[in-house]
Design a protein around this motif. Structure first.
Motif, PDB file in Angstrom:
ATOM      1  N   GLU A  55       0.811  -1.227   0.000  1.00  0.00           N
ATOM      2  CA  GLU A  55       0.000   0.000   0.000  1.00  0.00           C
ATOM      3  C   GLU A  55       0.840   1.269   0.000  1.00  0.00           C
ATOM      4  O   GLU A  55       0.367   2.315  -0.424  1.00  0.00           O
ATOM      5  CB  GLU A  55      -0.945   0.019   1.213  1.00  0.00           C
ATOM      6  CG  GLU A  55      -2.007  -1.052   1.176  1.00  0.00           C
ATOM      7  CD  GLU A  55      -2.967  -0.879  -0.001  1.00  0.00           C
ATOM      8  OE1 GLU A  55      -3.342   0.251  -0.316  1.00  0.00           O
ATOM      9  OE2 GLU A  55      -3.321  -1.909  -0.607  1.00  0.00           O
ATOM     10  N   GLY A  56       2.063   1.220   0.471  1.00  0.00           N
ATOM     11  CA  GLY A  56       2.891   2.416   0.581  1.00  0.00           C
ATOM     12  C   GLY A  56       3.177   3.089  -0.744  1.00  0.00           C
ATOM     13  O   GLY A  56       3.229   4.309  -0.820  1.00  0.00           O
ATOM     14  N   PHE A  57       3.354   2.307  -1.799  1.00  0.00           N
ATOM     15  CA  PHE A  57       3.668   2.864  -3.101  1.00  0.00           C
ATOM     16  C   PHE A  57       2.470   2.871  -4.048  1.00  0.00           C
ATOM     17  O   PHE A  57       2.485   3.534  -5.049  1.00  0.00           O
ATOM     18  CB  PHE A  57       4.800   2.079  -3.770  1.00  0.00           C
ATOM     19  CG  PHE A  57       6.102   2.184  -3.037  1.00  0.00           C
ATOM     20  CD1 PHE A  57       6.581   3.391  -2.603  1.00  0.00           C
ATOM     21  CD2 PHE A  57       6.849   1.054  -2.790  1.00  0.00           C
ATOM     22  CE1 PHE A  57       7.795   3.487  -1.943  1.00  0.00           C
ATOM     23  CE2 PHE A  57       8.064   1.133  -2.129  1.00  0.00           C
ATOM     24  CZ  PHE A  57       8.533   2.355  -1.706  1.00  0.00           C
ATOM     25  N   ARG A  58       1.449   2.119  -3.715  1.00  0.00           N
ATOM     26  CA  ARG A  58       0.337   1.917  -4.643  1.00  0.00           C
ATOM     27  C   ARG A  58      -0.372   3.216  -5.013  1.00  0.00           C
ATOM     28  O   ARG A  58      -0.700   3.446  -6.152  1.00  0.00           O
ATOM     29  CB  ARG A  58      -0.646   0.937  -4.033  1.00  0.00           C
ATOM     30  CG  ARG A  58      -1.506   0.276  -5.064  1.00  0.00           C
ATOM     31  CD  ARG A  58      -2.231  -0.920  -4.518  1.00  0.00           C
ATOM     32  NE  ARG A  58      -1.332  -2.075  -4.590  1.00  0.00           N
ATOM     33  CZ  ARG A  58      -1.325  -3.068  -3.741  1.00  0.00           C
ATOM     34  NH1 ARG A  58      -2.162  -3.071  -2.731  1.00  0.00           N
ATOM     35  NH2 ARG A  58      -0.489  -4.059  -3.858  1.00  0.00           N
ATOM     36  N   LYS A  59      -0.600   4.114  -4.052  1.00  0.00           N
ATOM     37  CA  LYS A  59      -1.372   5.317  -4.361  1.00  0.00           C
ATOM     38  C   LYS A  59      -0.581   6.325  -5.180  1.00  0.00           C
ATOM     39  O   LYS A  59      -1.137   7.251  -5.730  1.00  0.00           O
ATOM     40  CB  LYS A  59      -1.928   5.965  -3.098  1.00  0.00           C
ATOM     41  CG  LYS A  59      -0.902   6.467  -2.131  1.00  0.00           C
ATOM     42  CD  LYS A  59      -1.601   7.063  -0.915  1.00  0.00           C
ATOM     43  CE  LYS A  59      -0.639   7.208   0.233  1.00  0.00           C
ATOM     44  NZ  LYS A  59      -1.292   7.643   1.433  1.00  0.00           N
TER      45      LYS A  59
END
Length: 61
Positions: A55-59
């Motif tokens: 989730e840290g890089f997904r957005k």
């Protein structure tokens, strides 16, 4: 990644302090310089996958 760190500031500061990687110059700043000069992209990718379920890089994509 910086947005996530800012949103979880207290948790990051507590974690960094527990493992001795806190920001000694400014303990209220969650940014730690313990990894300065290292290949931070490998470290961030590992943390992202292992602890943030990607989730840290997904957005940002």
């Amino acid at each position: 990644m910086r947005d996530w760190i800012d949103q979880h500031k207290d948790e990051v500061i507590s974690h960094n302090s527990k493992y001795g990687v806190e920001n000694n110059k400014d303990p209220s700043n969650p940014a730690s310089y313990a990894n300065k000069g290292k290949d931070i992209n490998k470290i961030l990718s590992l943390l992202n996958e292992e602890f943030l379920s990607g989730e840290g890089f997904r957005k940002n994509k």
